[in-house]
Design a protein around this motif. Structure first.
Motif, short mmCIF file in Angstrom:
data_model
loop_
_atom_site.label_atom_id
_atom_site.label_comp_id
_atom_site.label_asym_id
_atom_site.label_seq_id
_atom_site.Cartn_x
_atom_site.Cartn_y
_atom_site.Cartn_z
N SER A 7 0.84 -1.20 0.00
CA SER A 7 0.00 0.00 0.00
C SER A 7 0.88 1.25 0.00
CB SER A 7 -0.93 0.01 1.21
OG SER A 7 -0.18 0.03 2.40
N GLU A 8 0.30 2.33 -0.49
CA GLU A 8 1.01 3.60 -0.51
C GLU A 8 0.89 4.27 0.85
OE1 GLU A 8 2.97 4.98 -2.86
OE2 GLU A 8 2.69 3.09 -3.95
N HIS A 9 1.95 4.91 1.26
CA HIS A 9 1.95 5.59 2.55
C HIS A 9 1.94 7.09 2.31
CE1 HIS A 9 2.64 1.90 4.74
NE2 HIS A 9 3.47 1.57 3.76
N HIS A 10 0.95 7.74 2.86
CA HIS A 10 0.84 9.19 2.72
C HIS A 10 1.29 9.81 4.04
CE1 HIS A 10 -1.23 8.61 -1.05
NE2 HIS A 10 -2.01 7.73 -0.44
N LEU A 11 2.29 10.64 3.93
CA LEU A 11 2.86 11.26 5.12
C LEU A 11 2.28 12.65 5.32
CD1 LEU A 11 6.55 10.18 4.57
CD2 LEU A 11 4.87 9.14 6.08
N GLY A 12 2.14 13.00 6.57
CA GLY A 12 1.65 14.32 6.92
C GLY A 12 2.37 14.84 8.15
N LYS A 13 1.91 15.96 8.67
CA LYS A 13 2.59 16.56 9.81
C LYS A 13 2.49 15.70 11.07
CE LYS A 13 -1.39 19.24 11.18
NZ LYS A 13 -1.92 20.45 11.66
N ASP A 14 1.52 14.80 11.14
CA ASP A 14 1.35 13.94 12.30
C ASP A 14 2.04 12.58 12.16
OD1 ASP A 14 -0.22 15.87 13.58
OD2 ASP A 14 -2.04 15.14 12.57
N SER A 15 2.73 12.37 11.03
CA SER A 15 3.42 11.10 10.81
C SER A 15 4.59 10.97 11.78
CB SER A 15 3.95 11.03 9.38
OG SER A 15 2.89 11.06 8.46
N PRO A 16 4.91 9.73 12.16
CA PRO A 16 6.06 9.52 13.06
C PRO A 16 7.35 10.05 12.44
CG PRO A 16 4.79 7.50 12.78
CD PRO A 16 4.24 8.50 11.81
N SER A 17 8.23 10.56 13.28
CA SER A 17 9.47 11.17 12.79
C SER A 17 10.34 10.17 12.02
CB SER A 17 10.26 11.78 13.94
OG SER A 17 10.57 10.79 14.90
N ASN A 18 10.32 8.89 12.44
CA ASN A 18 11.15 7.93 11.71
C ASN A 18 10.66 7.75 10.27
OD1 ASN A 18 8.83 6.59 12.73
ND2 ASN A 18 9.82 4.61 12.45
N LYS A 19 9.35 7.83 10.04
CA LYS A 19 8.81 7.72 8.69
C LYS A 19 9.16 8.96 7.87
CE LYS A 19 5.10 4.53 9.61
NZ LYS A 19 4.89 3.52 8.63
N LEU A 20 9.10 10.12 8.50
CA LEU A 20 9.45 11.36 7.81
C LEU A 20 10.94 11.39 7.46
CD1 LEU A 20 7.38 13.85 9.98
CD2 LEU A 20 6.87 13.13 7.64
N LEU A 21 11.75 10.88 8.35
CA LEU A 21 13.19 10.89 8.16
C LEU A 21 13.61 10.07 6.94
CD1 LEU A 21 15.93 11.78 9.34
CD2 LEU A 21 15.89 9.70 10.72
N TYR A 22 12.95 8.94 6.72
CA TYR A 22 13.32 8.05 5.63
C TYR A 22 12.35 8.09 4.45
CZ TYR A 22 16.62 6.19 8.97
OH TYR A 22 17.64 6.06 9.86
N ALA A 23 11.45 9.03 4.41
CA ALA A 23 10.41 9.08 3.38
C ALA A 23 10.98 9.12 1.96
CB ALA A 23 9.51 10.28 3.61
N LYS A 24 12.03 9.88 1.76
CA LYS A 24 12.58 9.98 0.41
C LYS A 24 13.31 8.72 -0.03
CE LYS A 24 16.92 12.12 1.57
NZ LYS A 24 17.30 13.00 2.56
N ASP A 25 13.73 7.87 0.92
CA ASP A 25 14.44 6.63 0.59
C ASP A 25 13.50 5.47 0.29
OD1 ASP A 25 16.93 7.85 1.02
OD2 ASP A 25 16.78 7.47 3.18
N ILE A 26 12.27 5.55 0.75
CA ILE A 26 11.33 4.44 0.61
C ILE A 26 11.12 4.02 -0.84
CG2 ILE A 26 8.92 3.74 0.96
CD1 ILE A 26 9.07 5.18 3.67
#
Length: 116
Positions: A7-26
């Motif tokens: 599934s696709e993961h949509h990130l927002g301001k409430d997303s966990p920091s670890n997901k935001l940190l690696y979002a561009k690498d996913i």
């Protein structure tokens, strides 16, 4: 884990920091995971005998490193958690039906759970 998800993961301001940190690498990792499974699908099938021989050899090589009862317990909890999905899949597969794998799994579940 997101790299292995379908599934696709949509990130927002409430997303966990670890997901935001690696979002561009996913996306890069997701491509690697997809390529890995595509390559596996292209591999020639191995015979049951070859698989059995390989597993016996691995068991022999790692006999002292492996807690069989712990592994069996973990497998039981996993199978019990997804029992209906697994049994349905076994019913749908021609090979599994031919070899009565549903009945064999149900028998193993009953033995592990203490049912008769």
């Amino acid at each position: 884990m997101d790299s292995c998800s379908t599934s696709e993961h949509h990130l927002g301001k409430d997303s966990p920091s670890n997901k935001l940190l690696y979002a561009k690498d996913i996306p890069n990792y997701k491509n690697c995971v997809e390529r890995y499974y595509r390559d596996i699908a292209k591999m020639p099938a191995i015979s049951d005998q070859d698989m059995d021989a390989y597993l016996v050899e691995q068991s022999r090589l790692h006999a002292n490193e492996f807690n069989t009862l712990s592994a069996l317990s973990e497998l039981y909890f996993y199978v019990n958690k997804y029992k209906e999905e697994i049994l349905t899949s076994l019913d749908r597969d021609v090979y599994c039906r031919k070899h009565k794998l549903r009945q064999k799994l149900e028998q193993a579940i009953n033995l592990m759970s203490g049912s008769s």
